[in-house]
Design a protein around this motif. Sequence first.
Motif, short mmCIF file in Angstrom:
data_model
loop_
_atom_site.label_atom_id
_atom_site.label_comp_id
_atom_site.label_asym_id
_atom_site.label_seq_id
_atom_site.Cartn_x
_atom_site.Cartn_y
_atom_site.Cartn_z
N ARG A 125 0.94 -1.25 0.01
CA ARG A 125 -0.07 -0.07 -0.12
C ARG A 125 1.04 1.42 0.15
O ARG A 125 1.97 1.38 0.41
CB ARG A 125 -0.94 0.04 1.24
N LEU A 126 0.13 2.20 -0.46
CA LEU A 126 1.05 3.60 -0.54
C LEU A 126 0.90 4.19 0.87
O LEU A 126 0.12 4.15 1.70
CB LEU A 126 0.22 4.38 -1.37
N ASN A 127 2.25 4.64 0.98
CA ASN A 127 2.72 5.19 2.58
C ASN A 127 3.14 6.54 2.16
O ASN A 127 4.41 6.67 1.88
CB ASN A 127 3.56 4.30 3.39
N ILE A 128 2.62 7.41 2.86
CA ILE A 128 3.09 9.05 2.72
C ILE A 128 3.35 9.35 4.00
O ILE A 128 2.39 9.87 4.88
CB ILE A 128 2.07 9.79 1.81
N LEU A 129 4.56 9.54 4.45
CA LEU A 129 4.89 10.23 5.78
C LEU A 129 4.22 9.47 6.95
O LEU A 129 3.63 9.91 7.79
CB LEU A 129 4.86 11.24 5.86
N GLY A 130 4.29 8.07 6.62
CA GLY A 130 3.24 7.10 7.71
C GLY A 130 1.82 7.17 7.63
O GLY A 130 1.16 6.29 8.41
N TRP A 131 1.28 8.08 6.48
CA TRP A 131 0.09 7.90 6.30
C TRP A 131 -0.41 6.93 4.87
O TRP A 131 0.08 7.30 4.10
CB TRP A 131 -0.44 9.29 5.92
N GLU A 132 -1.34 5.93 5.37
CA GLU A 132 -1.75 5.24 4.36
C GLU A 132 -3.29 5.39 4.05
O GLU A 132 -4.11 5.23 4.85
CB GLU A 132 -1.80 3.67 4.82
N PRO A 133 -3.53 6.02 2.89
CA PRO A 133 -4.84 6.37 2.46
C PRO A 133 -5.85 5.09 2.28
O PRO A 133 -5.62 3.95 1.77
CB PRO A 133 -4.79 7.24 1.17
N SER A 134 -7.17 5.33 2.70
CA SER A 134 -8.03 4.04 2.61
C SER A 134 -8.45 4.16 1.19
O SER A 134 -8.18 4.73 0.26
CB SER A 134 -9.32 4.47 3.49
N HIS A 135 -9.33 2.95 0.77
CA HIS A 135 -10.05 2.79 -0.55
C HIS A 135 -10.84 4.11 -0.94
O HIS A 135 -10.60 4.62 -2.24
CB HIS A 135 -10.71 1.57 -0.67
N TYR A 136 -11.52 4.45 0.05
CA TYR A 136 -12.27 5.64 -0.21
C TYR A 136 -11.35 6.85 -0.42
O TYR A 136 -11.84 7.76 -1.33
CB TYR A 136 -13.34 5.94 1.04
N GLN A 137 -10.52 7.26 -0.03
CA GLN A 137 -9.65 8.39 -0.12
C GLN A 137 -8.83 8.16 -1.34
O GLN A 137 -8.57 9.20 -2.14
CB GLN A 137 -8.71 8.21 0.97
N ILE A 138 -8.59 7.07 -1.84
CA ILE A 138 -8.05 6.51 -3.06
C ILE A 138 -9.13 7.03 -4.38
O ILE A 138 -8.70 7.62 -5.11
CB ILE A 138 -7.66 5.27 -3.33
N VAL A 139 -10.24 6.78 -4.13
CA VAL A 139 -11.30 7.44 -4.98
C VAL A 139 -11.61 8.76 -4.97
O VAL A 139 -11.55 9.14 -6.19
CB VAL A 139 -12.59 6.76 -4.52
N VAL A 140 -11.34 9.36 -3.92
CA VAL A 140 -11.35 10.80 -3.98
C VAL A 140 -10.38 11.40 -4.70
O VAL A 140 -10.35 12.34 -5.32
CB VAL A 140 -11.45 11.54 -2.35
N GLY A 141 -9.18 10.96 -4.41
CA GLY A 141 -7.78 11.33 -5.16
C GLY A 141 -7.85 11.08 -6.72
O GLY A 141 -7.68 11.98 -7.45
N SER A 142 -8.50 10.24 -6.90
CA SER A 142 -8.53 9.68 -8.32
C SER A 142 -9.42 10.70 -9.32
O SER A 142 -9.21 11.27 -10.24
CB SER A 142 -9.40 8.31 -8.63
N LEU A 143 -10.60 10.88 -8.43
CA LEU A 143 -11.45 11.98 -9.23
C LEU A 143 -10.99 13.37 -9.27
O LEU A 143 -11.04 14.04 -10.21
CB LEU A 143 -12.83 12.25 -8.14
N LEU A 144 -10.25 13.80 -8.14
CA LEU A 144 -9.45 15.02 -8.15
C LEU A 144 -8.33 15.11 -9.23
O LEU A 144 -8.17 16.24 -9.86
CB LEU A 144 -8.70 15.24 -6.75
N VAL A 145 -7.70 14.08 -9.27
CA VAL A 145 -6.70 13.98 -10.45
C VAL A 145 -7.32 14.11 -11.77
O VAL A 145 -6.81 14.85 -12.67
CB VAL A 145 -5.76 12.47 -10.30
#
Length: 316
Positions: free
Chosen positions: A146-166
């Motif tokens: 899983r993606l780890n950004i400075l200790g933060w692992e985004p949930s599946h829902y957060q990935i969905v939000v990020g996908s739409l923003l991208v």
Amino acid sequence: MKRVPGSFGLLLGLVGAALILVWVGADGYKQTLITTTATYALIALGMYVPYLMAGSLSMAYGAYAGIGGYAVGLLSSRTGLPLILAWIAGPVVAAAVAVLLGLATRRLSGFFLAAVTLLFGMAFTALLVDAESLSGGSGGLGSLRRLNILGWEPSHYQIVVGSLLVVCVIAFLLDRLRMSPWGVIVRTMRDAPRAVEAAGVRVSVMNLVSLAIGAAIAAVGGGLFTYSAGSVTPDTFTLNLVFLAIFMPLIGGSATPWGAVLGAVIAVELTLNFPAVQTSGTLILALGVLVILLLAPQGVIGYAGRLARLVGGRRG
């Protein structure tokens, strides 16, 4: 206060994304569906600059999306590097491959360009199957970390939000690019290449730049889908997806990149999420494209804009 060009389209896109997120909620199937829609939209957006603006029909976008997907898979399973680097390496490699392929096919156009790039996409798939030690062969790569950004692992829902923003950000940037002086030159080059050459602009260079931009965007979509699915195989990004991506802007409206996004939503809804027509969704989609080309050549967005102007004129 001066309005930023393209801001209205971005506002509508963000409103649409917010409505989609409300519809999705915590439903895992719907979240996966939206991630797939975002992937379709990014591949269609990747084709927008070289295909609809520059008039260069390349059929290698399955390979470019695959490069992005395998960048995520390889960095995740074969290295300990930060996974975020995959979304940098994938687009860069895909852009470089697109430039090399563009140089090799610079004298081709129309059917011949489509045929050669189609063969390249098929050869890329065969290469992934044969390079088992690197790509995992026909079984691909799975169990990705899983993606780890400075200790933060985004949930599946957060990935969905990020996908739409991208998707919204890339569509907005392409809309700005379309209206920029560079975009005007590229669109003019499609219809009058000799006039552009006479003005001192190298058409061949502009074509290569547009191909690189498109390939990089498609690779972002491939990486996004691979991360969401947790695996990637040589058959993940098929020719069927490329053919759909060609028609998505025509469905939504080829005058703006947002048409590719809307077309992706319609294509996924008909082919994957409409039980009443799911078994024949592709056929209905093809018939829909035919009807749109006959009755509304500017797509759904163009037809909606025409209706809005008609209603506004009657009120006035």
